[in-house]
Design a protein around this motif. Sequence first.
Motif, short mmCIF file in Angstrom:
data_model
loop_
_atom_site.label_atom_id
_atom_site.label_comp_id
_atom_site.label_asym_id
_atom_site.label_seq_id
_atom_site.Cartn_x
_atom_site.Cartn_y
_atom_site.Cartn_z
N ALA A 18 4.63 6.93 -7.79
CA ALA A 18 3.31 5.96 -7.87
C ALA A 18 3.47 5.17 -8.90
O ALA A 18 3.03 3.77 -9.08
N VAL A 19 3.59 5.82 -9.99
CA VAL A 19 3.48 5.03 -11.55
C VAL A 19 4.70 4.13 -11.53
O VAL A 19 4.45 2.93 -11.90
N GLY A 54 -0.78 -0.14 -2.45
CA GLY A 54 0.06 0.69 -1.50
C GLY A 54 0.58 1.87 -1.92
O GLY A 54 0.36 3.10 -1.43
N SER A 55 1.58 1.54 -2.71
CA SER A 55 2.32 2.76 -3.17
C SER A 55 1.96 3.30 -4.66
O SER A 55 2.37 4.41 -4.97
N GLY A 102 -0.05 3.53 2.91
CA GLY A 102 0.20 2.99 1.70
C GLY A 102 1.68 2.76 1.47
O GLY A 102 2.13 1.56 1.10
N ALA A 103 2.22 3.60 1.64
CA ALA A 103 3.88 3.43 1.41
C ALA A 103 4.46 2.48 2.72
O ALA A 103 5.25 1.68 1.99
N GLN A 169 8.42 7.80 -0.46
CA GLN A 169 7.10 8.34 -0.51
C GLN A 169 6.50 8.28 1.10
O GLN A 169 5.92 9.51 1.33
N ALA A 170 6.85 7.61 1.94
CA ALA A 170 6.60 7.79 3.31
C ALA A 170 7.30 8.99 3.82
O ALA A 170 6.61 9.84 4.63
#
Length: 198
Positions: A18-19, A54-55, A102-103, A169-170
């Motif tokens: 995410a970062v 999103g991510s 989000g992803a 991420q997804a």
Amino acid sequence: MCTGSCAKCLGTTLIPLAVLCTLANILLFFPGGKVADKNEHITDEVWYFGGILGSGVLMIFPALVFLGLKNNDCCGCCGNEGCGKRFAMFSSIIFAAVGVVGAGYCFILSSVALNRGPKCNTGTEWTYPFKDGDYLSNHTLWNTCQSPENIVPWNLTLFSLLLIMSGIQAVLCGIQVVNGLFGTICGDCKCCGGSGTV
């Protein structure tokens, strides 16, 4: 592996992703690594904040929930010691779904941006000179963009990173959906001394 430990591992992986997605999106606001003269000179897809919202932001919530599952207080509801942990695992499915959304948002925006190519100055105007991703296989087309310098590899690299990281991420959130279902149905092996393993 216990469902709580698996969730903690997934949460630990999601936070750095995410970062990094947030940083990649921020860097896209500086075409070619330089400050843009006008906001209109920045590729449109950057303004949809796929990496930041999103991510980035939407991924922090599931990550924190997943991290907290390992230490969640699972004792007590209706006389059933495992009930609290099971509810926590069920709620993690909802947060994992938010993470997938989000992803997915970032993944789709990155795909569109890669296919469309960057906005650049062709010498006569600021426009999108590429059609249907033709520049991806034909590097001589990159010379069409006269400024900002190195805008094509800049956008290509950062949007590719966003595409890959949001895809990861997804997948991780999808794994937590399955893990959460197991935890909801079977319980967690360390919940209040319970012996149910997953």
